[in-house]
Design a protein around this motif. Structure first.
Motif, short mmCIF file in Angstrom:
data_model
loop_
_atom_site.label_atom_id
_atom_site.label_comp_id
_atom_site.label_asym_id
_atom_site.label_seq_id
_atom_site.Cartn_x
_atom_site.Cartn_y
_atom_site.Cartn_z
N LYS A 60 0.83 -1.21 0.00
CA LYS A 60 0.00 0.00 0.00
C LYS A 60 0.86 1.26 0.00
O LYS A 60 0.46 2.30 -0.55
N ARG A 61 2.06 1.15 0.60
CA ARG A 61 2.96 2.31 0.68
C ARG A 61 4.03 2.30 -0.41
O ARG A 61 5.07 2.94 -0.28
N GLY A 62 3.74 1.55 -1.47
CA GLY A 62 4.56 1.66 -2.68
C GLY A 62 5.70 0.68 -2.82
O GLY A 62 6.54 0.84 -3.73
N ILE A 63 5.79 -0.33 -1.97
CA ILE A 63 6.86 -1.31 -2.10
C ILE A 63 6.47 -2.36 -3.13
O ILE A 63 5.44 -3.04 -3.00
N ASN A 64 7.30 -2.50 -4.15
CA ASN A 64 7.08 -3.43 -5.25
C ASN A 64 8.22 -4.45 -5.30
O ASN A 64 9.25 -4.26 -4.66
N PRO A 65 8.06 -5.53 -6.08
CA PRO A 65 9.16 -6.48 -6.24
C PRO A 65 10.45 -5.78 -6.68
O PRO A 65 10.42 -4.90 -7.55
N GLY A 66 11.53 -6.14 -6.02
CA GLY A 66 12.83 -5.54 -6.33
C GLY A 66 13.18 -4.35 -5.46
O GLY A 66 14.35 -3.95 -5.40
N ASP A 67 12.19 -3.74 -4.80
CA ASP A 67 12.48 -2.62 -3.91
C ASP A 67 13.14 -3.12 -2.63
O ASP A 67 12.90 -4.25 -2.18
N THR A 68 13.92 -2.25 -2.00
CA THR A 68 14.61 -2.59 -0.76
C THR A 68 13.97 -1.88 0.41
O THR A 68 13.70 -0.67 0.36
N VAL A 69 13.71 -2.65 1.48
CA VAL A 69 13.16 -2.12 2.73
C VAL A 69 14.21 -2.30 3.82
O VAL A 69 14.64 -3.43 4.10
N ALA A 114 17.66 1.79 -0.57
CA ALA A 114 16.45 1.49 0.18
C ALA A 114 15.36 2.51 -0.10
O ALA A 114 15.61 3.71 -0.15
N LYS A 115 14.13 2.02 -0.27
CA LYS A 115 12.99 2.88 -0.57
C LYS A 115 12.18 3.21 0.68
O LYS A 115 11.50 4.24 0.74
N MET A 116 12.24 2.32 1.67
CA MET A 116 11.48 2.50 2.90
C MET A 116 12.33 2.09 4.08
O MET A 116 13.21 1.22 3.96
N ILE A 117 12.07 2.71 5.24
CA ILE A 117 12.74 2.33 6.49
C ILE A 117 11.68 1.97 7.52
O ILE A 117 10.75 2.74 7.76
N LEU A 118 11.83 0.79 8.13
CA LEU A 118 11.08 0.42 9.33
C LEU A 118 12.04 0.58 10.50
O LEU A 118 13.10 -0.06 10.52
N THR A 139 9.73 6.64 2.50
CA THR A 139 8.76 6.43 3.57
C THR A 139 9.45 5.92 4.83
O THR A 139 10.37 5.08 4.75
N VAL A 140 9.01 6.41 5.97
CA VAL A 140 9.52 5.95 7.27
C VAL A 140 8.34 5.44 8.10
O VAL A 140 7.35 6.15 8.29
N VAL A 141 8.46 4.19 8.57
CA VAL A 141 7.46 3.59 9.46
C VAL A 141 8.12 3.34 10.80
O VAL A 141 9.21 2.75 10.87
N VAL A 142 7.48 3.76 11.87
CA VAL A 142 8.08 3.67 13.21
C VAL A 142 7.50 2.49 13.99
O VAL A 142 6.28 2.27 14.00
N ILE A 143 8.40 1.73 14.61
CA ILE A 143 8.02 0.68 15.55
C ILE A 143 8.04 1.32 16.94
O ILE A 143 9.09 1.78 17.40
N ALA A 144 6.91 1.38 17.59
CA ALA A 144 6.79 2.09 18.86
C ALA A 144 7.20 1.18 20.01
O ALA A 144 6.38 0.43 20.55
N ALA A 151 9.14 12.63 20.64
CA ALA A 151 9.07 13.76 19.72
C ALA A 151 10.20 13.67 18.72
O ALA A 151 11.34 13.36 19.06
N THR A 152 9.89 13.90 17.45
CA THR A 152 10.90 13.76 16.39
C THR A 152 10.65 14.78 15.29
O THR A 152 9.50 15.18 15.04
N SER A 153 11.73 15.15 14.63
CA SER A 153 11.63 16.07 13.49
C SER A 153 11.35 15.32 12.19
O SER A 153 11.14 15.95 11.14
N LEU A 154 11.32 13.99 12.25
CA LEU A 154 11.14 13.18 11.05
C LEU A 154 9.69 13.21 10.58
O LEU A 154 8.75 13.32 11.38
N ASP A 155 9.53 13.07 9.26
CA ASP A 155 8.21 12.94 8.66
C ASP A 155 7.84 11.46 8.69
O ASP A 155 8.31 10.67 7.88
N ILE A 156 7.00 11.06 9.64
CA ILE A 156 6.63 9.67 9.85
C ILE A 156 5.37 9.35 9.06
O ILE A 156 4.36 10.06 9.16
N ASP A 157 5.40 8.24 8.31
CA ASP A 157 4.22 7.86 7.54
C ASP A 157 3.18 7.21 8.44
O ASP A 157 2.00 7.59 8.41
#
Length: 547
Positions: A60-69, A114-118, A139-144, A151-157
């Protein structure tokens, strides 16, 4: 899954892909538990559900075959879910070593494209420092961690658990080509930028099967079977936690993930969850064996593979003295990683304790499908006599075929059809490999080789020594002479001298355990010995300090 249509007579070309590893536990042990610290427990049915939800959330957040997470996390159920979901959808899992410097982390993420970071919320400050320099991350996804996001200055998806909650529990995982790239990570050397190592689905499946056979099928100590309780204590960013989460999942074993390494939490989980099988580097084992809390726990059912650095005989004995079954596993980032295991053969059932210790600290016997040799300067194999030492080389169906975007370094790695390890060692008549040093760490004194690992192993058996490191330092007469860094156990500080250690090593030489020219002249007492990000002695830094 949407199946292709097969005309009569056309067989199913079964691919060796990671999704196939999930079939067995869902039949044999669907209700077995997977646990994260003292916070979360769920079943293999839930694992399947969460893997599907993760794949849908990523797509849903744009990860396709061949992309790196890219994934930053502790040893956790989230990392286990990523081990499966990301490669199963045809994308590439990058395991980020968060212990590297910020500049090295930046390099690895950009180099891997890398296209996305968890990312675990504990590591957000690292990402904040490099975010503006990341070239491909969208895209950045945060594990809480602890269910909180600072608090963070990052743009979290989004937040990881929210992403899974909002996603469908059904994903149509394709039958990929088994040679599809599945994972990548970066290994650091003594010079230059980190090198990208990568593995395919086929390689990971074959490694999983071979390790399963080696650990479960032979009549020896330390066996790992479906009724064991598995807890890794090796960072999951380090070569897939040695590939053992894949093995544990295939077996349908109970799995316990400890998160951040804290001695009290590790011991608590071992006791409360009845952990029976783990693996770690010597530093972690030493941390546990010297913890005051260890005396309150029964560790007699716990089996531990030690790798990443030499298991000294002294540390092995200290572990056995508190009930732990201990043995060595050996490999490299480039070998996926396990190549050998140091377990006694079936006919060695009557050996005494000292002989058994000598075996379990060896580098070990090759896994099924592994071939190794030691080569001379002309590339010819040395005899398996337990003495003739040369560079160790490998063949196995899961060795990395190249460094990512680094053809020159790949040519150094692969020569004459063998993967060159950079380790020096010998093979004995029984087939046990013994690494004696790294090529770059060998101490050459007066034209003779002195093994730094042999020196460290001897020092580990002195009652006052907690840890030691051996290096060569320049010498006008001999070219190099060995020197020892020594960390003393707290109760011996101020009670032993450098001369005491020199006499101890001289006695070892007189007993034939060390060549006389190998006795170090200099002993430096230190409070800490430099380590790499994965717990190995950092000989590069040590040499810089003392040369």
């Amino acid at each position: 899954m949407t199946e292709k249509t097969y005309p009569p007579g056309e067989h199913y070309d079964y691919p060796l892909i990671i999704k196939k590893l999930l079939n067995t536990p869902l039949i044999y042990a669907p209700d077995q538990e997977i646990i994260y610290r003292d916070k979360l427990r769920y079943t293999y049915r839930d694992l399947k559900d969460r893997i599907h939800r993760l794949a849908n959330g990523l797509e849903k957040r744009g990860i396709n075959p061949g992309d790196t997470v890219a994934v930053f996390d502790y040893d956790s159920n989230r990392f286990l879910e990523s081990f499966f979901a990301i490669p199963m959808m045809g994308a590439v899992l990058q395991m980020v070593n968060w212990r590297l410097s910020a500049e090295q982390i930046l390099y690895t993420i950009n180099h891997a494209e890398a296209k996305m970071i968890l990312i675990n919320s504990d590591f957000l400050p690292i990402l904040e420092n490099i975010r503006e320099k990341l070239e491909t991350v969208k895209t950045v996804v945060v594990i809480a961690e602890n269910d909180e996001i600072p608090a963070t200055s990052l743009d979290i998806d989004t937040v990881y658990e929210d992403m899974l909650a909002d996603a469908s529990s059904e994903y149509d995982f394709p039958d990929l080509d088994e040679n599809t790239k599945a994972t990548t990570f970066y290994t650091t050397g003594t010079t230059g930028d980190p090198k990208g190592v990568h593995f395919t689905h086929r390689q990971l499946v074959l490694h999983t099967l071979s390790v399963s056979i080696a650990l479960a099928s032979y009549d020896t100590l330390g066996r790992f079977r479906s009724d064991d309780v598995y807890m890794p204590m090796t960072p999951m960013f380090h070569v897939h936690a040695w590939g053992l989460p894949y093995v544990a999942t295939l077996l349908g074993a109970k799995q316990v993930y400890p998160g951040k390494y804290e001695p009290e939490m590790l011991l608590k989980l071992i006791a409360s969850e009845n952990v029976t099988f783990s693996h770690c580097v010597p530093t972690i084992l030493q941390m546990l064996t010297t913890s005051p809390a260890v005396k309150d726990f029964d560790l007699s059912r716990w089996k531990v593979i030690i790798g990443g650095a030499k298991l000294s005989k002294g540390l092995a004995k200290a572990a056995e003295d508190i009930g732990i079954t201990i043995f060595t596993g050996y490999g490299m980032s480039e070998t996926c990683p396990i190549i050998s295991l140091a377990t006694p053969k079936t006919h060695m059932t009557d050996i005494d304790d000292d002989t058994r210790l000598d075996i379990v600290v060896k580098t070990g016997l090759p896994l099924p499908l592994v071939e190794f040799e030691t080569l001379d300067a002309e590339g010819k194999p040395f005899p398996h006599d337990g003495v003739s030492a040369g560079e160790v080389v490998f063949r196995a169906p899961w060795l990395t075929k190249s460094y990512f975007k680094a053809p020159d370094k790949t040519k150094e790695l692969w020569q004459d059809g063998w993967l060159h390890s950079g380790d020096v060692g010998h093979i004995d008549e029984e087939g046990y490999l013994q690494i004696t040093d790294r090529v770059k760490d060998v101490i050459k004194s007066g034209g003779e080789w002195v093994s730094s690992l042999d020196l460290e192993n001897l020092m580990s058996q002195h009652e006052a020594v907690l840890e030691s490191a051996a290096i060569g330092i320049p010498d006008e007469k001999w070219g190099e002479r060995p020197m020892m860094l020594v960390m003393l156990k707290p109760e011996f500080r101020g009670k032993v001298s450098a001369d005491d250690f020199k006499q101890y090593m001289k006695k070892a030489a007189e007993q034939g355990r060390l060549p006389r020219y190998g006795v170090p002249d200099r002993y430096e007492f230190v409070q800490e010995i430099p380590k790499t990000s994965v717990g190995k002695l950092d000989k590069k830094v040590i040499r810089q300090m003392y040369q």
